[in-house]
Scaffold this active site. Sequence first.
Site, mmCIF file in Angstrom:
data_model
loop_
_atom_site.group_PDB
_atom_site.id
_atom_site.type_symbol
_atom_site.label_atom_id
_atom_site.label_comp_id
_atom_site.label_asym_id
_atom_site.label_seq_id
_atom_site.Cartn_x
_atom_site.Cartn_y
_atom_site.Cartn_z
ATOM 1 N NE ARG A 147 53.656 52.322 57.928
ATOM 2 C CZ ARG A 147 53.322 53.491 57.380
ATOM 3 N NH1 ARG A 147 52.980 54.519 58.146
ATOM 4 N NH2 ARG A 147 53.350 53.661 56.069
ATOM 5 C CE1 TYR A 159 50.156 56.980 54.669
ATOM 6 C CE2 TYR A 159 49.979 54.996 56.007
ATOM 7 C CZ TYR A 159 50.633 56.165 55.667
ATOM 8 O OH TYR A 159 51.789 56.494 56.310
ATOM 9 C CG ASP A 210 49.557 55.006 59.815
ATOM 10 O OD1 ASP A 210 48.464 55.330 60.313
ATOM 11 O OD2 ASP A 210 50.429 55.839 59.477
ATOM 12 C CG HIS A 212 47.237 57.618 57.050
ATOM 13 N ND1 HIS A 212 46.826 58.691 56.315
ATOM 14 C CD2 HIS A 212 48.527 57.859 57.376
ATOM 15 C CE1 HIS A 212 47.824 59.554 56.189
ATOM 16 N NE2 HIS A 212 48.876 59.071 56.835
ATOM 17 C CD GLU A 236 51.077 55.863 62.649
ATOM 18 O OE1 GLU A 236 51.922 54.946 62.530
ATOM 19 O OE2 GLU A 236 51.172 56.940 62.049
ATOM 20 C CD GLU A 262 51.185 60.492 60.932
ATOM 21 O OE1 GLU A 262 51.910 59.527 61.207
ATOM 22 O OE2 GLU A 262 50.706 60.683 59.806
ATOM 23 N NE ARG A 283 52.670 57.894 64.477
ATOM 24 C CZ ARG A 283 53.850 57.755 63.876
ATOM 25 N NH1 ARG A 283 54.840 57.162 64.480
ATOM 26 N NH2 ARG A 283 54.030 58.234 62.665
ATOM 27 C CD GLU A 339 56.852 57.026 60.465
ATOM 28 O OE1 GLU A 339 56.385 57.979 61.104
ATOM 29 O OE2 GLU A 339 56.336 56.571 59.425
ATOM 30 C CD1 TRP A 402 45.054 59.735 51.043
ATOM 31 C CD2 TRP A 402 46.537 60.680 52.429
ATOM 32 N NE1 TRP A 402 46.283 59.197 50.757
ATOM 33 C CE2 TRP A 402 47.214 59.751 51.602
ATOM 34 C CE3 TRP A 402 47.261 61.399 53.384
ATOM 35 C CZ2 TRP A 402 48.584 59.525 51.684
ATOM 36 C CZ3 TRP A 402 48.620 61.179 53.481
ATOM 37 C CH2 TRP A 402 49.261 60.256 52.633
HETATM 38 O O1 EZ4 Z 1 51.209 60.233 55.918
HETATM 39 O O2 EZ4 Z 1 54.185 61.975 56.774
HETATM 40 O O3 EZ4 Z 1 53.201 57.233 59.878
HETATM 41 N N1 EZ4 Z 1 53.475 57.906 58.947
HETATM 42 C C1 EZ4 Z 1 52.599 58.576 58.186
HETATM 43 C C2 EZ4 Z 1 53.168 59.421 57.069
HETATM 44 C C3 EZ4 Z 1 52.267 60.617 56.758
HETATM 45 C C4 EZ4 Z 1 53.054 61.682 56.053
HETATM 46 C C5 EZ4 Z 1 52.178 62.919 55.847
HETATM 47 O O4 EZ4 Z 1 52.950 63.999 55.472
HETATM 48 O O5 EZ4 Z 1 51.420 58.480 58.415
HETATM 49 O O6 EZ4 Z 1 53.355 58.644 55.927
HETATM 50 CO CO CO Z 2 51.100 57.706 60.341
#
Ligand code: EZ4
Ligand code: CO
Length: 402
Positions: A147, A159, A210, A212, A236, A262, A283, A339, A402
């Site tokens: 990643r 992030y 990601d 995020h 992701e 996730e 995920r 992961e 976030w």
């Molecule tokens: O931000 O596990 O793909 N992984 C992620 C992680 C999440 C954290 C949050 O607790 O997005 O880094």
């Molecule tokens: Co993630």
Amino acid sequence: MQIKHAYTVVTSPGRNFVTLKIVTDEGVYGIGDATLNGRELAVNAYLEEHVIPCLIGRDPRNIEDIWQYLYRGAYWRRGPVTMTAIAAVDMALWDIKGKLAGMPVHQLLGGRSRDGVMVYGHANGRDHGEAIEAVGRYIEMGYKAIRVQSGVPGLDKAYGVGKGDLYYEPADKGLPDEEVWDTPLYLRHTPELFRKVRDAYGYDHHLLHDGHHRMTPIEAARLGRDLEPFRLFWLEDATPAENQEAFRLIRSHTTTPLAVGEIFSSLWDCKDLIQNQLIDYIRATIVHAGGITHLRRIADFAALHQVRTGCHGATDLSPVSMAAAVNFGLWVPNFGIQEYMRHTEATDEVFPHNYRFVNGFMEMDEVPGLGVDLDETKAARYPYQRAYLPVARLRDGTVWNW
Ligand code: EZ4
Ligand code: CO
């Protein structure tokens, strides 16, 4: 056979972990991860006050009945706190069943479908140059899938960019940090990052990214399109998924594979995404989605729709979760990828485990149960420390994802 007692252990060897231990009247015990990043003590109290008293005296072999009792029996269903608590019980009971049978959990599930589970590592840097160098280090370590996350020029924080090289950890001690976010800047720089990575290392490795939850559906559609030439393994969390319909728009614009889930706590969070084939990888993970018993249901449903697994496995999932994930991944027929973020040495010492990284894959031996333990003496050296994930705001101060 009866559950004689059960208790939680909260420890912070670098970050907070909550672990449930269930002990039977015959002395066999099992452990389960109950860690919910930034809300650890809520799950701890849920277990101590509301779950553990109901477990005493039950037959630990009846995993399904205990799962249904805790899910239906609570009347209040789903939600991350409830499903993490149920997951901890479920993991501990599978651990016990494996020890009773003298078999690893992957054998109880149906045996091995593969020799090892492919994992992806986390290359990141404050800028593109650092991130590209980091990708090279992961390739040298043997990773087949990586990643890639980078800082964005003009933003102090992005992030996925860690403080050190190998131990990315998003939670910080004390109250939440606040970070400024700007999606247009990110959208301008991210395709360029992947072009440079492909130019430097070619197309032999899987690359992941990601988003995020930061983009709107139309922004995510644009990024997915712009990334198509670089052949990502997945994009992701392209957009928040409370509204599962939102992925239809992204899907209709891009062939970049999509992964999400996730933060999902049950099949109901991804039912539409899966049955409409709006995603490629689910995920959802053992610790936050009701344990092995429920993740197996999600995976079987996903298999019907050609969706493969890609379980969350960041540092806030303890080695107990990773051991469960490796057992699950060795068995699950529609496995995609797992992961893997390296835990600190202190964490690995508190949780001795059998799984190990070999040339891009996680392997484990045929050890009974989950193949992981909790060293309670070492755990006691690291008391709980309040910590939170950051909060994001747009430039004008609006709270963002976030
Ligand atoms: O931000 O596990 O793909 N992984 C992620 C992680 C999440 C954290 C949050 O607790 O997005 O880094
Ligand atoms: Co993630």
